[in-house]
Write an enzyme that holds these catalytic residues in place. Structure first.
Site, PDB file in Angstrom:
ATOM      1  N   SER A 141       0.841  -1.212   0.000  1.00  0.00           N
ATOM      2  CA  SER A 141       0.000   0.000   0.000  1.00  0.00           C
ATOM      3  C   SER A 141       0.869   1.252   0.000  1.00  0.00           C
ATOM      4  O   SER A 141       1.944   1.273   0.604  1.00  0.00           O
ATOM      5  CB  SER A 141      -0.895   0.020   1.242  1.00  0.00           C
ATOM      6  OG  SER A 141      -1.555   1.277   1.346  1.00  0.00           O
ATOM      7  N   TYR A 155      -2.452  -0.335  10.032  1.00  0.00           N
ATOM      8  CA  TYR A 155      -2.449  -0.725   8.616  1.00  0.00           C
ATOM      9  C   TYR A 155      -1.090  -0.434   7.980  1.00  0.00           C
ATOM     10  O   TYR A 155      -0.520  -1.284   7.286  1.00  0.00           O
ATOM     11  CB  TYR A 155      -3.565   0.026   7.894  1.00  0.00           C
ATOM     12  CG  TYR A 155      -3.675  -0.266   6.417  1.00  0.00           C
ATOM     13  CD1 TYR A 155      -4.168  -1.478   5.954  1.00  0.00           C
ATOM     14  CD2 TYR A 155      -3.291   0.683   5.464  1.00  0.00           C
ATOM     15  CE1 TYR A 155      -4.284  -1.740   4.596  1.00  0.00           C
ATOM     16  CE2 TYR A 155      -3.410   0.435   4.104  1.00  0.00           C
ATOM     17  CZ  TYR A 155      -3.905  -0.774   3.672  1.00  0.00           C
ATOM     18  OH  TYR A 155      -4.017  -1.026   2.329  1.00  0.00           O
TER      19      TYR A 155
HETATM   20  P1  NDP Z   1     -11.637  -5.057  -1.589  1.00  0.00           P
HETATM   21  O1  NDP Z   1     -12.230  -4.875  -0.235  1.00  0.00           O
HETATM   22  O2  NDP Z   1     -12.278  -4.387  -2.755  1.00  0.00           O
HETATM   23  O3  NDP Z   1     -11.507  -6.614  -1.906  1.00  0.00           O
HETATM   24  C1  NDP Z   1     -10.916  -7.422  -0.962  1.00  0.00           C
HETATM   25  C2  NDP Z   1     -10.705  -8.809  -1.533  1.00  0.00           C
HETATM   26  O4  NDP Z   1      -9.919  -9.552  -0.595  1.00  0.00           O
HETATM   27  C3  NDP Z   1     -11.987  -9.563  -1.712  1.00  0.00           C
HETATM   28  O5  NDP Z   1     -11.819 -10.469  -2.767  1.00  0.00           O
HETATM   29  C4  NDP Z   1     -12.141 -10.277  -0.372  1.00  0.00           C
HETATM   30  O6  NDP Z   1     -12.913 -11.479  -0.438  1.00  0.00           O
HETATM   31  C5  NDP Z   1     -10.690 -10.614  -0.090  1.00  0.00           C
HETATM   32  N1  NDP Z   1     -10.418 -10.779   1.333  1.00  0.00           N
HETATM   33  C6  NDP Z   1     -10.514  -9.851   2.305  1.00  0.00           C
HETATM   34  N2  NDP Z   1     -10.187 -10.399   3.495  1.00  0.00           N
HETATM   35  C7  NDP Z   1      -9.896 -11.696   3.244  1.00  0.00           C
HETATM   36  C8  NDP Z   1      -9.516 -12.793   4.037  1.00  0.00           C
HETATM   37  N3  NDP Z   1      -9.376 -12.684   5.370  1.00  0.00           N
HETATM   38  N4  NDP Z   1      -9.301 -13.976   3.444  1.00  0.00           N
HETATM   39  C9  NDP Z   1      -9.450 -14.121   2.110  1.00  0.00           C
HETATM   40  N5  NDP Z   1      -9.813 -13.140   1.296  1.00  0.00           N
HETATM   41  C10 NDP Z   1     -10.045 -11.938   1.859  1.00  0.00           C
HETATM   42  O7  NDP Z   1     -10.096  -4.583  -1.408  1.00  0.00           O
HETATM   43  P2  NDP Z   1      -9.103  -3.890  -2.449  1.00  0.00           P
HETATM   44  O8  NDP Z   1      -9.205  -4.548  -3.769  1.00  0.00           O
HETATM   45  O9  NDP Z   1      -9.266  -2.421  -2.347  1.00  0.00           O
HETATM   46  O10 NDP Z   1      -7.687  -4.243  -1.778  1.00  0.00           O
HETATM   47  C11 NDP Z   1      -6.880  -5.304  -2.251  1.00  0.00           C
HETATM   48  C12 NDP Z   1      -5.475  -5.110  -1.709  1.00  0.00           C
HETATM   49  O11 NDP Z   1      -4.978  -3.853  -2.136  1.00  0.00           O
HETATM   50  C13 NDP Z   1      -5.403  -5.102  -0.175  1.00  0.00           C
HETATM   51  O12 NDP Z   1      -4.235  -5.774   0.235  1.00  0.00           O
HETATM   52  C14 NDP Z   1      -5.329  -3.612   0.147  1.00  0.00           C
HETATM   53  O13 NDP Z   1      -4.682  -3.386   1.383  1.00  0.00           O
HETATM   54  C15 NDP Z   1      -4.510  -3.118  -1.034  1.00  0.00           C
HETATM   55  N6  NDP Z   1      -4.643  -1.683  -1.309  1.00  0.00           N
HETATM   56  C16 NDP Z   1      -5.843  -1.151  -1.717  1.00  0.00           C
HETATM   57  C17 NDP Z   1      -5.928   0.202  -1.976  1.00  0.00           C
HETATM   58  C18 NDP Z   1      -7.198   0.848  -2.415  1.00  0.00           C
HETATM   59  O14 NDP Z   1      -7.246   2.097  -2.460  1.00  0.00           O
HETATM   60  N7  NDP Z   1      -8.248   0.092  -2.774  1.00  0.00           N
HETATM   61  C19 NDP Z   1      -4.768   1.091  -1.850  1.00  0.00           C
HETATM   62  C20 NDP Z   1      -3.552   0.424  -1.426  1.00  0.00           C
HETATM   63  C21 NDP Z   1      -3.517  -0.916  -1.181  1.00  0.00           C
HETATM   64  P3  NDP Z   1     -14.544 -11.447  -0.301  1.00  0.00           P
HETATM   65  O15 NDP Z   1     -15.045 -10.956  -1.636  1.00  0.00           O
HETATM   66  O16 NDP Z   1     -14.913 -12.872  -0.011  1.00  0.00           O
HETATM   67  O17 NDP Z   1     -14.871 -10.503   0.813  1.00  0.00           O
END
Ligand code: NDP
Length: 246
Positions: A141, A155
């Site tokens: 991130s 975080y």
């Molecule tokens: P979303 O909330 O849109 O999607 C999260 C995804 O991760 C979903 O597929 C969810 O599954 C899955 N997930 C969450 N927790 C778990 C868990 N405990 N076990 C398995 N799967 C899990 O998140 P983003 O796409 O925004 O984020 C993805 C990555 O990018 C993260 O690591 C985040 O920290 C990072 N990030 C995001 C930013 C942003 O602005 N969006 C910026 C910087 C980094 P389900 O659909 O079943 O809930």
């Protein structure tokens, strides 16, 4: 482009957001894709169907990243189904924020298990199956480098840990021809951080480009790292953040 023809990928958290965009992009480039999800089977199935529609094999595995045995099982199911594992994308993450005094042990444990232990454990399981040309790509991130709001310490701490993991694994796995890299997205339009959410204007204003990324823009860099075009990049942290950290 078929840069990933014949490769097998596992994307954690591939049912939505950045993970779904990565799963689809790698499939478009020729890879077969397994993805994990926590609870959203409908979205996971939808991504699987989209991948199959472009002619690649796909598999969804329910696996809570907080459970190491579930992650190892997901790796093993990927190999059992597709016969190999070439590319691991550690994407699943949680974003738990709040004032220091209000963060409880449960939030700390959840953040560290999902954001830190899971990428480590999944990498451990994956490299048992990877050969020359293997790829480990984690999603960190922008907040690892610039904690712009109060309440981000937990975080930010969890994502900064991935810098060390990436450098350490790059050294350890380099002799085996496996590269290990980290992508730091900036604000990206997903359910976790919608581009039209309450603080979105302020957040977008922290970037040099003045806007959120589409998840596909993050996936494009992951695809580069996963392909042979990225074969001399390892141990690197690459900002795909619209200048958030500039
Ligand atoms: P979303 O909330 O849109 O999607 C999260 C995804 O991760 C979903 O597929 C969810 O599954 C899955 N997930 C969450 N927790 C778990 C868990 N405990 N076990 C398995 N799967 C899990 O998140 P983003 O796409 O925004 O984020 C993805 C990555 O990018 C993260 O690591 C985040 O920290 C990072 N990030 C995001 C930013 C942003 O602005 N969006 C910026 C910087 C980094 P389900 O659909 O079943 O809930």
């Amino acid at each position: 482009m078929n840069r990933l023809e014949g490769n097998v990928t596992l994307v954690t958290g591939g049912s939505r957001g950045i993970g779904a965009a990565v799963a689809l992009r790698l499939a478009e480039e020729g890879a077969d894709v397994a993805l994990t999800y926590e609870s959203n089977a409908t979205c996971a199935t939808d991504v699987v169907e989209q991948i199959k529609a472009i002619g690649r094999r796909a598999l969804a595995v329910q696996a809570d990243s907080a459970a190491p045995e579930a992650l190892t099982a997901a790796v093993n199911e990927t190999v059992a189904t597709f016969g190999a594992l070439d590319i691991l994308v550690n994407n699943a993450g949680v974003f738990l924020v709040g004032p220091l005094e209000d963060v409880g042990p449960a939030e700390i444990d959840r953040t560290l298990t999902v954001n830190v232990r899971a990428p480590f454990v999944t990498s451990q399981a994956a490299v048992r199956h990877m050969g020359e040309g293997g790829r480990i790509i984690s999603i960190g991130s922008n907040m690892a480098e610039r904690a712009v709001f109060p309440g981000m310490a937990l975080y930010s701490m969890s994502k900064t840990a991935l810098v060390g993991m990436t450098k350490g694994l790059a050294r350890e796995l380099g002799p085996r021809g496996i590269t290990v890299n980290l992508v730091h997205p900036g604000p990206t339009d997903t359910d976790a951080n919608p581009a039209h959410g309450p603080n979105a204007g302020t957040i977008a204003g922290f970037t040099a480009l003045g806007r959120y990324a589409e998840a596909a823009e993050i996936a494009a860099t992951v695809a580069h790292l996963a392909s042979s075009d990225g074969q001399y990049i390892t141990g690197a942290t690459i900002n795909v953040d619209g200048g958030f950290t500039a």
